[in-house]
Design a protein around this motif. Sequence first.
Motif, PDB file in Angstrom:
ATOM      1  N   TRP A  16       0.798  -1.223   0.000  1.00 53.08           N
ATOM      2  CA  TRP A  16       0.000   0.000   0.000  1.00 53.08           C
ATOM      3  C   TRP A  16       0.827   1.267   0.000  1.00 53.08           C
ATOM      4  CZ3 TRP A  16      -4.648  -1.288  -1.337  1.00 53.08           C
ATOM      5  CH2 TRP A  16      -5.071  -2.582  -1.056  1.00 53.08           C
ATOM      6  N   HIS A  74      -2.013   0.391   6.461  1.00 52.63           N
ATOM      7  CA  HIS A  74      -3.283   0.003   5.840  1.00 52.63           C
ATOM      8  C   HIS A  74      -4.004  -1.022   6.704  1.00 52.63           C
ATOM      9  CE1 HIS A  74      -5.877  -0.255   2.279  1.00 52.63           C
ATOM     10  NE2 HIS A  74      -5.975  -1.545   2.537  1.00 52.63           N
ATOM     11  N   TYR A  75      -3.236  -1.765   7.498  1.00 50.39           N
ATOM     12  CA  TYR A  75      -3.815  -2.782   8.380  1.00 50.39           C
ATOM     13  C   TYR A  75      -3.655  -2.364   9.847  1.00 50.39           C
ATOM     14  CZ  TYR A  75      -3.533  -5.463   4.072  1.00 50.39           C
ATOM     15  OH  TYR A  75      -3.660  -5.885   2.768  1.00 50.39           O
ATOM     16  N   ILE A  76      -3.802  -1.082  10.085  1.00 52.82           N
ATOM     17  CA  ILE A  76      -3.811  -0.471  11.415  1.00 52.82           C
ATOM     18  C   ILE A  76      -2.437  -0.437  12.073  1.00 52.82           C
ATOM     19  CG2 ILE A  76      -4.839  -0.471  13.740  1.00 52.82           C
ATOM     20  CD1 ILE A  76      -7.330  -1.808  12.459  1.00 52.82           C
ATOM     21  N   SER A  77      -1.823  -1.640  12.305  1.00 50.23           N
ATOM     22  CA  SER A  77      -0.619  -1.643  13.148  1.00 50.23           C
ATOM     23  C   SER A  77       0.442  -2.630  12.694  1.00 50.23           C
ATOM     24  CB  SER A  77      -1.026  -1.956  14.592  1.00 50.23           C
ATOM     25  OG  SER A  77      -1.709  -3.193  14.606  1.00 50.23           O
ATOM     26  N   SER A 111       3.249   8.575  -1.564  1.00 45.85           N
ATOM     27  CA  SER A 111       3.564   9.786  -2.321  1.00 45.85           C
ATOM     28  C   SER A 111       5.068  10.066  -2.371  1.00 45.85           C
ATOM     29  CB  SER A 111       2.840  10.984  -1.694  1.00 45.85           C
ATOM     30  OG  SER A 111       3.293  11.182  -0.377  1.00 45.85           O
TER      31      SER A 111
ATOM     32  N   ARG B 522      -7.952  11.321   6.323  1.00 42.27           N
ATOM     33  CA  ARG B 522      -7.270  10.279   5.542  1.00 42.27           C
ATOM     34  C   ARG B 522      -7.085   9.010   6.366  1.00 42.27           C
ATOM     35  NH1 ARG B 522      -2.134   8.591   5.378  1.00 42.27           N
ATOM     36  NH2 ARG B 522      -1.268  10.142   6.768  1.00 42.27           N
ATOM     37  N   ARG B 523      -6.635   9.192   7.606  1.00 48.64           N
ATOM     38  CA  ARG B 523      -6.399   8.019   8.446  1.00 48.64           C
ATOM     39  C   ARG B 523      -7.712   7.303   8.733  1.00 48.64           C
ATOM     40  NH1 ARG B 523      -2.093  11.037  11.262  1.00 48.64           N
ATOM     41  NH2 ARG B 523      -0.204  10.222  10.312  1.00 48.64           N
ATOM     42  N   ASN B 526      -8.735   5.388   5.839  1.00 49.60           N
ATOM     43  CA  ASN B 526      -7.670   4.486   5.404  1.00 49.60           C
ATOM     44  C   ASN B 526      -7.308   4.710   3.937  1.00 49.60           C
ATOM     45  OD1 ASN B 526      -5.777   2.536   5.697  1.00 49.60           O
ATOM     46  ND2 ASN B 526      -7.202   0.830   5.885  1.00 49.60           N
ATOM     47  N   SER B 528      -4.850   7.284   1.101  1.00 43.59           N
ATOM     48  CA  SER B 528      -3.527   7.902   1.047  1.00 43.59           C
ATOM     49  C   SER B 528      -3.640   9.350   0.578  1.00 43.59           C
ATOM     50  CB  SER B 528      -2.626   7.149   0.077  1.00 43.59           C
ATOM     51  OG  SER B 528      -2.504   5.818   0.460  1.00 43.59           O
ATOM     52  N   CYS B 529      -2.583  10.083   0.827  1.00 46.37           N
ATOM     53  CA  CYS B 529      -2.486  11.454   0.338  1.00 46.37           C
ATOM     54  C   CYS B 529      -1.367  11.540  -0.675  1.00 46.37           C
ATOM     55  CB  CYS B 529      -2.129  12.411   1.473  1.00 46.37           C
ATOM     56  SG  CYS B 529      -3.528  12.927   2.429  1.00 46.37           S
ATOM     57  N   SER B 530      -1.500  12.453  -1.614  1.00 41.53           N
ATOM     58  CA  SER B 530      -0.349  12.752  -2.453  1.00 41.53           C
ATOM     59  C   SER B 530       0.521  13.743  -1.684  1.00 41.53           C
ATOM     60  CB  SER B 530      -0.792  13.303  -3.807  1.00 41.53           C
ATOM     61  OG  SER B 530      -1.766  14.287  -3.624  1.00 41.53           O
ATOM     62  N   ARG B 531       1.667  14.041  -2.236  1.00 43.29           N
ATOM     63  CA  ARG B 531       2.681  14.833  -1.542  1.00 43.29           C
ATOM     64  C   ARG B 531       2.123  16.112  -0.923  1.00 43.29           C
ATOM     65  NH1 ARG B 531       8.690  14.563  -1.711  1.00 43.29           N
ATOM     66  NH2 ARG B 531       7.978  13.422   0.058  1.00 43.29           N
ATOM     67  N   LEU B 536      -5.348  10.800  -2.418  1.00 47.94           N
ATOM     68  CA  LEU B 536      -4.743  10.161  -3.589  1.00 47.94           C
ATOM     69  C   LEU B 536      -5.721   9.198  -4.239  1.00 47.94           C
ATOM     70  CD1 LEU B 536      -1.984   9.947  -5.061  1.00 47.94           C
ATOM     71  CD2 LEU B 536      -1.518   7.981  -3.626  1.00 47.94           C
ATOM     72  N   THR B 548      -7.231   3.552  -2.651  1.00 47.04           N
ATOM     73  CA  THR B 548      -6.645   2.236  -2.391  1.00 47.04           C
ATOM     74  C   THR B 548      -7.528   1.421  -1.459  1.00 47.04           C
ATOM     75  OG1 THR B 548      -5.304   3.306  -0.713  1.00 47.04           O
ATOM     76  CG2 THR B 548      -4.238   2.831  -2.807  1.00 47.04           C
ATOM     77  N   THR B 549      -8.507   2.054  -0.828  1.00 47.79           N
ATOM     78  CA  THR B 549      -9.450   1.289  -0.014  1.00 47.79           C
ATOM     79  C   THR B 549     -10.712   1.049  -0.832  1.00 47.79           C
ATOM     80  OG1 THR B 549      -8.562   2.188   2.026  1.00 47.79           O
ATOM     81  CG2 THR B 549     -10.788   1.301   2.123  1.00 47.79           C
ATOM     82  N   PRO B 612      -5.129  -7.243  14.165  1.00 41.45           N
ATOM     83  CA  PRO B 612      -5.750  -5.935  14.388  1.00 41.45           C
ATOM     84  C   PRO B 612      -7.262  -5.956  14.198  1.00 41.45           C
ATOM     85  CG  PRO B 612      -4.523  -5.934  12.326  1.00 41.45           C
ATOM     86  CD  PRO B 612      -4.289  -7.261  12.960  1.00 41.45           C
ATOM     87  N   TYR B 613      -7.790  -7.036  13.640  1.00 39.99           N
ATOM     88  CA  TYR B 613      -9.226  -7.081  13.343  1.00 39.99           C
ATOM     89  C   TYR B 613      -9.980  -8.071  14.232  1.00 39.99           C
ATOM     90  CZ  TYR B 613      -7.358  -4.618   9.399  1.00 39.99           C
ATOM     91  OH  TYR B 613      -6.688  -3.702   8.635  1.00 39.99           O
ATOM     92  N   LYS B 633      -8.364  -9.492   6.896  1.00 43.26           N
ATOM     93  CA  LYS B 633      -8.123  -8.626   5.752  1.00 43.26           C
ATOM     94  C   LYS B 633      -6.845  -8.980   5.006  1.00 43.26           C
ATOM     95  CE  LYS B 633     -10.952  -4.862   7.217  1.00 43.26           C
ATOM     96  NZ  LYS B 633     -11.208  -3.442   7.160  1.00 43.26           N
TER      97      LYS B 633
END
Lengths: 164, 668
Positions: A16, A74-77, A111, B522-523, B526, B528-531, B536, B548-549, B612-613, B633
């Motif tokens: 990711w 992407h998977y938290i941790s 990025s 963004r977080r 989940n 992404s950001c560009s620069r 993104l 991407t999600t 984590p899930y 996941k």
Amino acid sequence: MPEDTQPRILAFFCNWCTYTAADLAGVSRMKYAATSRVVRVMCSGRIDPQFVLSAFAKGADGVLIGGCHPGDCHYISGNTKCLRRHRLLKRMLADMGIEPERLRLEWISASEGDRVKTVINEMTADLKRLGPLKLPERCVAWDVEAIDEEPDHAEAVAKEAVHA
Amino acid sequence: MMTELHQNGQEEVRIGYFVCHCGTNIAAMIDVAAVAEYVSTLPNVVVSKDYRYMCSEAGQDLIVQDIKEHRLNRIVVAACSPLLHERTFRTATQRGGINPFFCHMVNIREHGSWVHEDRAEATEKAKALARGAIGRVKYHKALEKRREPVTPAALVVGGGIAGIQAALTLANTGKKVYLVERDPTIGGHMAKFDKTFPTLDCAACILTPKMSEVYAHPNIVLWTYSEVEGIEGYVGNYQVRVRRKARYIDEELCVGCLDCVDECVFKVGNVDDEFNVGLSKRKPVYMPFPQAVPKLVVIDPVACTHLNGGNCQKSCVDACERAAINFDQTDTIEEIKVGAVIVATGFKTFDPKRKPLYGYGKYPNVYTALEVERLVTSCGPTEGEVVCRDGRTPKKIGIVHCVGSRDHQTNRWCSRVCCMYSMKLAHLLHEHTGAEIYNFYIDIRAPGKGYEEFYERLQEEGNHFIRGRVAEITDIPKVAEEEGMLTIRVEDSLAGFVRRIPVDMVVLSTGLEPHADSQDVRRMFNISCSREGFFLERHPKLAPVSTTTDGVYLAGCCQGPKDIPDTVAQAGAAAAEALTLLDTGYVEMEPSVSVVDPIFCSGCKTCLNLCPYHAITRDDAKGVAVINPVLCKGCGVCVAACPSGAITQNLFEDREIFEEIEEVLAYA
């Protein structure tokens, strides 16, 4: 590996962030040394310390791990698990006489294509300076040492060495 | 053929290797024929070919034909990034009659030909990577994608024109839409504009009918003054927590009559009015603007005397005939289930105080473009009369382009809309005041339908266009005509000398930036950001509104600066993508989940806390760990940690990765 050839870096990139960053470096036509060989994993948390040891044992001069920035996994941790394993590996590799520059962990977001370029170029320079690791050859040398230390059991040790 | 292969584990592995030229993208830097020739010498490789465009129909047919003709049961394609075309080649593999997950991709374009300069080295690298893939692919198994049902509802975050358009498009197809907006009204930035370029039609006339439509739509649940607090789940099945901030007004009872506002103990406004960007004051109880949707007042808890523990006679409560004011109201939390999310959180404008040489905040007659939008509009604080803060009607106005855009000291990107809105404001300001207008620009960027024509029109109308980035704005006169004026100092790069131009009023065309809290957003989703901090997209051309999600889409300026036509088009595209997901009714999950082999599991519980899930539980009766495939996941964290090697991650199995490592490095 002949002395004048390029070092070989085995890179484990998470899907990711760092793998995507490497794609971005490509799309942006950034130029870097052709020394890395990327193995894609979904998360840096998937990277088993044995992957790293195996890479060195099979002839890598350096291993690069790329994951998402802390807090951005992407998977938290998964990346924090990777970080802990990395610290463990650093200690183990030091005990084995492998220089710390040979294993590098970098957080590179999707990025940061330029970061992929910089890190691979830096690592290539570091590894050139250190010279080849030649761990497979060293393992053979260690087997010879073992045989010397245990002359009474030379045959058994040699047999083990073949299997290793 | 597929079943035959799988019931017989001893079946001979027959690999086909296909290396793509990608026109000259790969072939110019990698000797693809040499790579194909090398791979043909590797064990189990039956076919090894290079082709000009593997992703083309003809290239895919090559794979299909060779699978049939040579009884191939593994496919390796060396081409671009798997993030781009993995699905393409898996589909081709399936068309050939074998399981799509027998296909593996090697990235020799983004990670190869595009980033290397030595053809020999790049070719060596491609060979090594090919060897790794040939090694790993023999362990690939037939896998099935799991299907999960999709909740046929969508969440749209942000109620600007992007969110409104996306919500309406989705709702019109019959899907349920939750539209969540942080401010008390929808409308976003567009509601603040007077006219829109290049047609100069009135922004409100286009927007307000859409706003009303959102409010009245039976399929849209509109929550303003609300924020998404958290999101869990996965594509098609998200659980979202929304905080509905206390308005201190019962939404069911308020009719927007404004009696409470009139009767507030503050007889004049005492707080900067957000809608008029601080050019006027509002009271603690207020309606954001007359056409606000929903047409409800809101009480500002920071400014209200009573809510601050002060002693207030609460005349607003007495004024409300419908007893809609409720000071005991608290924030409430709504839990909703949706299948898709459209993020349309917009932008903020650049704070020109970061460019102190332009004197914003120091000289009263320096304005931002957004302030001028409010000045020229008939529903603004001056009802359309352009009067400066010091009371004068400007006779000469300077418009400074690219403030906080194309600037290495602040923001490097072009904000795309400023040239056009600057020219629109030039036209409107001239129309309102008859003033002489000076535009200071770096380049005029007018790349849209009717935009260049608008630029020509402005030139014909007698506006001055001076090419050069403004160096300084000062009130210190050097000559008599600069007395009492703001002087703009600029190098006129067409004339080739430095000019000083005295004006009454300066308009700073501020650029567009991501919101200050865009990283939190963004977080949460989940993505992404560009620069520069804009969200993104998955791929700029192939998936411009996806992220991407899976199941999270982008619309509007949160993805990057864009004008209203582009925003509306993008919002429609995001709605269409979301609809594709919602209407299909199910989602296919990638099979790269982890599985426990109960024979090897010692039941040590190491993996339980790592997940984590919370997808892993321990079956105490059998003494083994069990992974719930719906929750997993596929990160693989547990696989790396299992001391017994009992956990396998599909497509990322230990033996596949170890083999890849060994074979890549075995290439001398």
